[in-house]
Design a protein around this motif. Sequence first.
Motif, short mmCIF file in Angstrom:
data_model
loop_
_atom_site.label_atom_id
_atom_site.label_comp_id
_atom_site.label_asym_id
_atom_site.label_seq_id
_atom_site.Cartn_x
_atom_site.Cartn_y
_atom_site.Cartn_z
N UNK A 87 0.83 -1.17 0.00
CA UNK A 87 0.00 0.00 0.00
C UNK A 87 0.89 1.25 0.00
N UNK A 88 0.36 2.35 -0.38
CA UNK A 88 1.16 3.57 -0.47
C UNK A 88 1.69 4.03 0.88
N UNK A 89 2.87 4.64 0.85
CA UNK A 89 3.49 5.13 2.07
C UNK A 89 3.83 6.61 1.98
N UNK A 90 3.53 7.25 0.83
CA UNK A 90 3.77 8.68 0.70
C UNK A 90 2.73 9.25 -0.26
N UNK A 91 2.77 10.55 -0.46
CA UNK A 91 1.75 11.22 -1.27
C UNK A 91 1.77 10.74 -2.72
N UNK A 92 2.99 10.63 -3.28
CA UNK A 92 3.08 10.25 -4.69
C UNK A 92 2.55 8.84 -4.94
N UNK A 93 2.96 7.88 -4.06
CA UNK A 93 2.49 6.51 -4.25
C UNK A 93 0.99 6.40 -3.96
N UNK A 94 0.48 7.30 -3.08
CA UNK A 94 -0.95 7.33 -2.83
C UNK A 94 -1.70 7.74 -4.09
N UNK A 95 -1.19 8.74 -4.77
CA UNK A 95 -1.85 9.20 -5.99
C UNK A 95 -1.86 8.09 -7.05
N UNK A 96 -0.72 7.38 -7.20
CA UNK A 96 -0.65 6.26 -8.15
C UNK A 96 -1.61 5.15 -7.76
N UNK A 97 -1.67 4.87 -6.44
CA UNK A 97 -2.55 3.82 -5.93
C UNK A 97 -4.01 4.11 -6.24
N UNK A 98 -4.42 5.35 -5.99
CA UNK A 98 -5.81 5.73 -6.23
C UNK A 98 -6.11 5.76 -7.72
N UNK A 99 -5.15 6.16 -8.53
CA UNK A 99 -5.35 6.17 -9.97
C UNK A 99 -5.59 4.77 -10.50
N UNK A 100 -4.85 3.79 -9.95
CA UNK A 100 -5.03 2.39 -10.38
C UNK A 100 -6.39 1.86 -9.97
N UNK A 101 -7.00 2.49 -8.97
CA UNK A 101 -8.35 2.11 -8.55
C UNK A 101 -9.41 2.87 -9.34
N UNK A 148 -11.54 13.78 -8.42
CA UNK A 148 -11.90 13.28 -7.10
C UNK A 148 -10.66 13.18 -6.21
N UNK A 149 -9.53 12.79 -6.82
CA UNK A 149 -8.29 12.72 -6.04
C UNK A 149 -7.91 14.11 -5.55
N UNK A 150 -8.09 15.10 -6.40
CA UNK A 150 -7.75 16.47 -6.04
C UNK A 150 -8.61 16.94 -4.87
N UNK A 151 -9.94 16.59 -4.95
CA UNK A 151 -10.84 16.96 -3.86
C UNK A 151 -10.43 16.27 -2.56
N UNK A 152 -9.98 15.02 -2.69
CA UNK A 152 -9.55 14.27 -1.51
C UNK A 152 -8.33 14.92 -0.87
N UNK A 153 -7.35 15.28 -1.70
CA UNK A 153 -6.14 15.91 -1.18
C UNK A 153 -6.47 17.24 -0.52
N UNK A 211 1.26 16.88 -6.16
CA UNK A 211 2.37 17.68 -6.67
C UNK A 211 2.20 18.02 -8.14
N UNK A 212 1.41 17.20 -8.88
CA UNK A 212 1.24 17.43 -10.31
C UNK A 212 0.17 18.47 -10.61
N UNK A 213 -0.60 18.86 -9.57
CA UNK A 213 -1.66 19.82 -9.80
C UNK A 213 -1.07 21.22 -10.04
N UNK A 214 -1.71 22.01 -10.86
CA UNK A 214 -1.21 23.37 -11.10
C UNK A 214 -1.27 24.21 -9.84
#
Length: 287
Positions: free
Chosen positions: A229-243, A249-254, A262-265
């Motif tokens: 499972x993810x252990x930092x912000x970047x891996x969390x974003x990848x994890x949620x994207x794979x789901x 929705x990820x942006x709203x969650x963050x 970090x990729x958001x403008x």
Amino acid sequence: MIYTRLRAVMAAQRPPEIGNIGSGSDWRFETRALAADFEKVEVTALASDRPTISIFGYIGDDGDGGGISTSRIAGALRSVAGKPITVEINSPGGNYFEGVAAYNLLRRHDAPVRVEVVGIAASAASVIAMAGDEIAIAANAEIMIHEARGLFLGTKSEMRDAWETLAHVDTAMCETYAARSGRPVAEFEALIAGKDVYFRGQEAIDAGLADVLMERQAEMPVYAKATKFPSDKESLDTFLAKLDMPRSERRDLYRAMGTRNAADPATPRAGDEPEADLSRLFAALTV
């Protein structure tokens, strides 16, 4: 939303499967010897040549959103299919039928099962322990067995039915202990009549409920998550994207957590957002 087991002969054989003994998912058969705040730890499958599953806590729903469910045990077993496993137990017991299900899941595992009683295997947890091809127990650990307990409400006829059901469950439990130990069922039925019975270390071996004492200098297993499972912000974003969680929705969650991808403008107030503590979120993702 985040998507969370005569003696020498018997030891060489799996005990028989526990047959249909009716229903009663709300019944709890737990020891009264442990503190109310006994710590509950989730089942964890370990990544190694001989994975370990730790059953540390209440068996079944503890009524407070916790407890060790058979679905967790089944999931851990699926992740280690074909591998010999060690099952560590420190549990006060709990729901009898959840214990029966866990027993049968371990009994049908397609590789040797070694059970290690490291603290206490009480009540329903003692049934689970009997599924081991080999049962080891620490010198100062305990196996506790007793009559089934239940809470019933109704007419005298319903109370009579309840008495008969509890007597039926008692026999089923004692058949399991008898099959593992080679001792008569009636001996166990007489033993538990009206009391909790504890077997510490060598006593459990003498009773046929365990095979060996655990080595005092045993090597501690190195624990690893069965699922990464993810252990930092970047891996969390990848994890949620794979789901298949959309980026919006990820942006709203963050944003709700007080951080951003970090990729958001950048926004006019970029950098002013408080750093989020994601430790509880990552813990919630652990199985």
